[in-house]
Motif scaffolding. Structure first.
Motif, mmCIF file in Angstrom:
data_model
loop_
_atom_site.group_PDB
_atom_site.id
_atom_site.type_symbol
_atom_site.label_atom_id
_atom_site.label_comp_id
_atom_site.label_asym_id
_atom_site.label_seq_id
_atom_site.Cartn_x
_atom_site.Cartn_y
_atom_site.Cartn_z
ATOM 1 N N ALA A 12 0.829 -1.207 0.000
ATOM 2 C CA ALA A 12 0.000 0.000 0.000
ATOM 3 C C ALA A 12 0.862 1.256 0.000
ATOM 4 O O ALA A 12 0.617 2.197 -0.775
ATOM 5 N N LEU A 13 1.884 1.281 0.849
ATOM 6 C CA LEU A 13 2.705 2.489 0.970
ATOM 7 C C LEU A 13 3.610 2.675 -0.235
ATOM 8 O O LEU A 13 3.648 3.753 -0.849
ATOM 9 N N MET A 14 4.321 1.631 -0.618
ATOM 10 C CA MET A 14 5.266 1.761 -1.718
ATOM 11 C C MET A 14 4.572 1.792 -3.072
ATOM 12 O O MET A 14 5.114 2.332 -4.042
ATOM 13 N N GLY A 15 3.381 1.222 -3.135
ATOM 14 C CA GLY A 15 2.640 1.275 -4.388
ATOM 15 C C GLY A 15 2.037 2.636 -4.672
ATOM 16 O O GLY A 15 1.816 2.986 -5.839
ATOM 17 N N LEU A 16 1.782 3.430 -3.621
ATOM 18 C CA LEU A 16 1.062 4.687 -3.793
ATOM 19 C C LEU A 16 1.869 5.937 -3.475
ATOM 20 O O LEU A 16 1.463 7.043 -3.841
ATOM 21 N N ASP A 41 -10.254 3.165 -4.918
ATOM 22 C CA ASP A 41 -10.042 3.660 -6.278
ATOM 23 C C ASP A 41 -9.388 2.570 -7.141
ATOM 24 O O ASP A 41 -8.333 2.041 -6.777
ATOM 25 N N PRO A 42 -9.971 2.222 -8.294
ATOM 26 C CA PRO A 42 -9.369 1.187 -9.147
ATOM 27 C C PRO A 42 -7.936 1.502 -9.554
ATOM 28 O O PRO A 42 -7.115 0.586 -9.692
ATOM 29 N N ALA A 43 -7.604 2.769 -9.750
ATOM 30 C CA ALA A 43 -6.232 3.128 -10.115
ATOM 31 C C ALA A 43 -5.270 2.821 -8.969
ATOM 32 O O ALA A 43 -4.130 2.387 -9.196
ATOM 33 N N HIS A 44 -5.721 3.030 -7.748
ATOM 34 C CA HIS A 44 -4.894 2.695 -6.591
ATOM 35 C C HIS A 44 -4.731 1.181 -6.461
ATOM 36 O O HIS A 44 -3.657 0.689 -6.115
ATOM 37 N N ARG A 45 -5.804 0.444 -6.751
ATOM 38 C CA ARG A 45 -5.720 -1.017 -6.718
ATOM 39 C C ARG A 45 -4.636 -1.512 -7.672
ATOM 40 O O ARG A 45 -3.841 -2.381 -7.337
ATOM 41 N N LYS A 46 -4.644 -0.952 -8.868
ATOM 42 C CA LYS A 46 -3.663 -1.386 -9.870
ATOM 43 C C LYS A 46 -2.242 -1.048 -9.436
ATOM 44 O O LYS A 46 -1.318 -1.858 -9.603
ATOM 45 N N ALA A 47 -2.045 0.138 -8.875
ATOM 46 C CA ALA A 47 -0.704 0.529 -8.431
ATOM 47 C C ALA A 47 -0.205 -0.393 -7.321
ATOM 48 O O ALA A 47 0.964 -0.787 -7.303
ATOM 49 N N ILE A 48 -1.087 -0.738 -6.397
ATOM 50 C CA ILE A 48 -0.719 -1.639 -5.305
ATOM 51 C C ILE A 48 -0.415 -3.028 -5.856
ATOM 52 O O ILE A 48 0.590 -3.666 -5.491
ATOM 53 N N TYR A 49 -1.273 -3.519 -6.743
ATOM 54 C CA TYR A 49 -1.078 -4.836 -7.364
ATOM 55 C C TYR A 49 0.244 -4.884 -8.125
ATOM 56 O O TYR A 49 1.025 -5.832 -7.979
ATOM 57 N N ASP A 50 0.508 -3.869 -8.936
ATOM 58 C CA ASP A 50 1.725 -3.866 -9.749
ATOM 59 C C ASP A 50 2.974 -3.913 -8.869
ATOM 60 O O ASP A 50 3.932 -4.632 -9.171
ATOM 61 N N PHE A 51 2.973 -3.143 -7.770
ATOM 62 C CA PHE A 51 4.137 -3.171 -6.876
ATOM 63 C C PHE A 51 4.280 -4.543 -6.228
ATOM 64 O O PHE A 51 5.388 -5.095 -6.151
#
Length: 401
Positions: free
Chosen positions: A92-96, A224-234
């Motif tokens: 969560a932290l490093m993804g966002l 937010d779906p964009a936040h989900r993707k950023a967390i998933y990608d990291f």
């Protein structure tokens, strides 16, 4: 002559047998990789046009089954299972967050979350501050122009202080700051952060949700779906992957979560009252007790859901603490929580040992301070155990004095 053909075809993958019936229990799918029919189909999977799996680091069925169940409990969509609770916090932290961003954390977060905040994020150019989540003025004073996120626990570990969630959520909405909530202690049985303005919800599934101290997992979901993707990608890039077997164990544990939580919560309420009646106990912390410092806020936020966690402080110091744990050999003295059986933790020698004695004292964590994760035993057994333990601690304190 021996026919060699069966041996030549032995390593061919033959797939799962066809059946008109289906398994009642979720099968364990340990496969690392998944085969597709063609490059076009693989492209379609990666593009999201069709559902499918490719490589277990990017997702697997057992993780998805577990995630969807926790999504249902939290009122979330698209939650992600990770290899541990700290993996969920990290994702969560490093993804966002980016270099130059600032994050505020509650000053009584879980010990490893505090370490991540104070010793690791700054190495990547992310500034951090800690503030008292029970004091909205302290949180507001810590905000900077570059503040992007606030991370809090609803009920703090281990002193069980109750955050001003309404005030923090309102402040985050006004300032357009992301609100991340570690809901491990409270669980969705007592509090659902998304219903109260949170942007991100985090769990150590290892604890109450799985409930048997045999699976190490985390969960993180974003509104937010964009936040989900950023967390998933990291998480996928850095390999914060959960084990299929652990996911299967946690799913099995989740079926009894409500029953376990309610029984343990009632035990905790009665044990808190019992401890408060014992000589040698300096104070007891349980959210629904009238003498809790945040009692009114706890009742407004959680209602009658005091949870299964309680803390107390002995009159004596380390000698008394040692005597108490040795007098209760059948009760697990272990730095964990959420097991079906009761566990006892000593923050000064485990979760908060990295803090200086002065810092621990400032947070109310003395050598005589203990945290109890109350389980589902018969309450009379727990009362007998702690009566014997506190009596032994009191005798040790008198001998030392």
């Amino acid at each position: 002559m021996t026919d060699r053909k069966p041996f030549e075809t032995l390593v061919r993958r033959t797939g799962w047998p066809d059946s008109v019936s289906r398994a009642v229990a979720t099968p364990i799918q340990p496969s690392v990789v998944y085969a597709s029919d063609s490059p076009d189909e693989l492209d379609a999977q990666y593009a999201g046009d069709v559902a499918g799996y490719t490589y277990a680091r990017e997702g697997h069925p057992n993780a998805d089954v577990l995630a969807r169940k926790i999504d249902g409990l939290e009122g979330a969509e698209g939650g992600l299972i990770t290899g541990s609770g700290m993996a969920a916090v990290t994702a969560a932290l490093m993804g966002l967050l980016n270099a130059g961003d600032h994050i505020i954390g509650g000053d009584q977060l879980y010990g490893r979350s505090l370490r991540l905040m104070t010793q690791d994020l700054n190495r990547f150019g992310i500034a951090t501050s800690l503030a008292d989540p029970t004091d909205i003025a302290a949180i507001e004073a810590a905000i900077r122009p570059e503040t992007k996120m606030i991370l809090v626990e609803v009920v703090s570990n281990p002193t069980l202080r109750v955050a001003d969630m309404e005030g923090i959520a309102r402040l985050c909405a006004e300032r357009r700051i992301l609100l991340a909530v570690d809901n491990t202690f409270t669980t969705p049985r007592a509090y659902r952060p998304f219903d109260h303005g949170a942007d991100i919800v985090i769990h150590s599934v290892t604890k109450l949700l799985a409930g048997h101290s045999d699976a190490t997992l985390g969960y993180v979901a974003a509104r937010d779906p964009a936040h989900r993707k950023a967390i998933y990608d990291f998480a996928v890039t850095t390999g914060l992957t959960p084990s299929p077997f652990d996911c299967w164990l946690a799913e099995r544990g989740l079926y009894t979560f409500s029953l376990r939580y309610d029984r343990a919560e009632e035990n905790a309420r009665q044990l808190a009252a019992h401890l408060a009646s014992l000589t040698g106990v300096k104070r007891v912390l349980y959210p629904t007790r009238p003498d809790h410092p945040d009692h009114n806020r706890a009742m407004a936020l959680l209602g009658a859901r005091g949870g299964n966690m309680l803390s107390f402080e002995l009159e004596g110091g380390r000698a008394a603490a040692n005597a108490m744990t040795r007098a209760m050999p059948e009760l697990a003295f272990a730095p964990t929580l959420g097991d079906i059986g009761t566990t006892l933790s000593h923050p000064a020698s485990s979760s908060h040992r990295a803090m200086s004695p002065e810092a621990r004292e400032a947070n109310g964590i003395s050598e005589g301070f203990f945290r109890i994760s109350v389980g589902c035993e018969e309450i009379e057994l727990l009362m007998r155990d702690f009566s014997a333990g506190v009596a032994a601690a009191e005798a040790a304190g008198e001998a030392a004095g």
